[in-house]
Design a protein around this motif. Structure first.
Motif, mmCIF file in Angstrom:
data_model
loop_
_atom_site.group_PDB
_atom_site.id
_atom_site.type_symbol
_atom_site.label_atom_id
_atom_site.label_comp_id
_atom_site.label_asym_id
_atom_site.label_seq_id
_atom_site.Cartn_x
_atom_site.Cartn_y
_atom_site.Cartn_z
ATOM 1 N N ASN A 110 -5.548 -2.757 5.303
ATOM 2 C CA ASN A 110 -4.929 -2.346 6.559
ATOM 3 C C ASN A 110 -5.379 -0.955 7.014
ATOM 4 O O ASN A 110 -5.883 -0.789 8.115
ATOM 5 N N CYS A 111 -5.203 0.055 6.122
ATOM 6 C CA CYS A 111 -5.493 1.422 6.546
ATOM 7 C C CYS A 111 -6.752 1.982 5.908
ATOM 8 O O CYS A 111 -7.203 3.067 6.252
ATOM 9 N N CYS A 116 0.247 3.103 3.724
ATOM 10 C CA CYS A 116 0.690 2.559 5.007
ATOM 11 C C CYS A 116 1.753 1.478 4.853
ATOM 12 O O CYS A 116 2.222 0.918 5.843
ATOM 13 N N CYS A 174 0.848 -1.187 0.000
ATOM 14 C CA CYS A 174 0.000 0.000 0.000
ATOM 15 C C CYS A 174 0.891 1.248 0.000
ATOM 16 O O CYS A 174 1.792 1.361 0.820
ATOM 17 N N VAL A 232 -7.260 3.106 2.888
ATOM 18 C CA VAL A 232 -7.121 4.108 1.839
ATOM 19 C C VAL A 232 -7.598 3.498 0.513
ATOM 20 O O VAL A 232 -7.453 2.298 0.280
ATOM 21 N N CYS A 242 -7.310 -0.480 0.715
ATOM 22 C CA CYS A 242 -6.257 -1.189 1.429
ATOM 23 C C CYS A 242 -6.902 -1.847 2.654
ATOM 24 O O CYS A 242 -7.636 -1.202 3.397
HETATM 25 ZN ZN LIG Z 1 -2.724 0.926 3.524
#
Ligand SMILES: [Zn+2]
Length: 287
Positions: A74-75, A50, A47, A77, A72
């Motif tokens: 994880n974050c 992040c 990503c 975005v 993403c």
């Molecule tokens: Zn991310």
């Protein structure tokens, strides 16, 4: 033949689509990392926001973007739609460029003449294959060059100069061109654009065309020959002017904010590579 022709066609279409999508996925990496001087191999895709690695599902060309719901994991975005669009374009483009040039039965016959009926023998045998490789080569270089030129206003030497020997090989292997035709095409392509770029620079006192375009024209000229490369230049200029006027009128941005020329050269090169005999016929009658 082991398979009947419709089945063979479907197999080829699926394989070419998947192959093109994977190439597109790689070209996304090239377009993103090459101008940033990063390795094309390591690290694996992550990503940009992040740095979390892209999960395996997300790496699947075209469909991965939908599987991770465009974000993403994880974050959260948003992942640009440009990535799957480029993969889809490469997948569809690969299928189109192949089938537009030869049929799967012809392809099999080219490689294993014993296996197919009605295959051509002799020196002409590999010509359709050379043609398809030429179209794909122009396409696979056009995609990252277009993306990079739009974002960074450069055409990296690695692709333009690095691709020119391959272009000379493909042009040389084309019986309509031959080695001399390929070399003359490369010289005329880059020579004419160099002259235009220098003249513009002298008259206007600033650089209008990048020398990346000059190098790119050598690559293009080597596969389409000198007549072809002049057509490419003409067509790219027309396309560039039309788009330039359109954008200028819409945004009032003025034409001073010069458009990158690379994407127009790329599009024109593909059109000429595919339809040069038709275009020449249209303008000059039967030749
Ligand atoms: Zn991310």
């Amino acid at each position: 033949m082991l398979l009947d022709e419709p089945t063979l066609n479907i197999f080829f279409a699926i394989f070419l689509f998947a192959f093109g999508a994977c190439i597109g996925s790689f070209l996304n990496v090239v377009a993103h990392r090459l101008p940033r001087d990063k390795s094309l191999i390591r690290p694996r895709s992550h990503c940009p926001s992040c740095s979390a690695p892209v999960p395996a599902l997300g790496l699947i060309p075209v469909f991965g973007w939908f599987l991770v719901r465009m974000r993403c994991q994880n974050c959260g975005v948003k992942v640009s739609w440009v990535y799957p669009a480029v993969e889809l374009l490469c997948a569809v483009g690969t299928v189109f460029l192949f089938f537009n040039t030869l049929s799967p039965a012809q392809f099999v016959g080219t490689l294993w003449p014993e296996a197919a009926l009605g295959s051509q023998l002799g020196a002409m045998r590999f010509q359709p294959l050379i043609a398809v490789l030429t179209h794909l080569f122009l396409f696979y270089t056009a995609v990252p060059l277009t993306l990079i030129d739009l974002e960074h206003r450069i055409l990296p030497d690695v692709i333009t100069l690095g691709g020119t020997p391959i272009a000379l090989f493909l042009g040389g292997a084309n019986v309509h061109l031959g080695w001399q035709g390929a070399v003359v095409g490369a010289a005329v392509g880059s020579g004419v654009l160099f002259f235009v770029a220098k003249t513009y620079e002298i008259i206007r006192g600033r650089e209008g065309l990048g020398f990346g375009d000059v190098k790119y024209m050598a690559l293009i000229g080597a596969v389409v020959g000198w007549q072809g490369v002049l057509l490419v230049l003409g067509l790219a200029s027309v396309l560039g002017s039309v788009v330039g006027i359109f954008l200028g009128l819409r945004k009032q941005a003025g034409l001073q904010t010069a458009l990158p020329f690379g994407p127009f050269l790329a599009a024109a090169a593909l059109v000429v590579s595919l339809w040069q005999p038709l275009i020449l016929n249209f303008f000059f009658g039967d030749v």
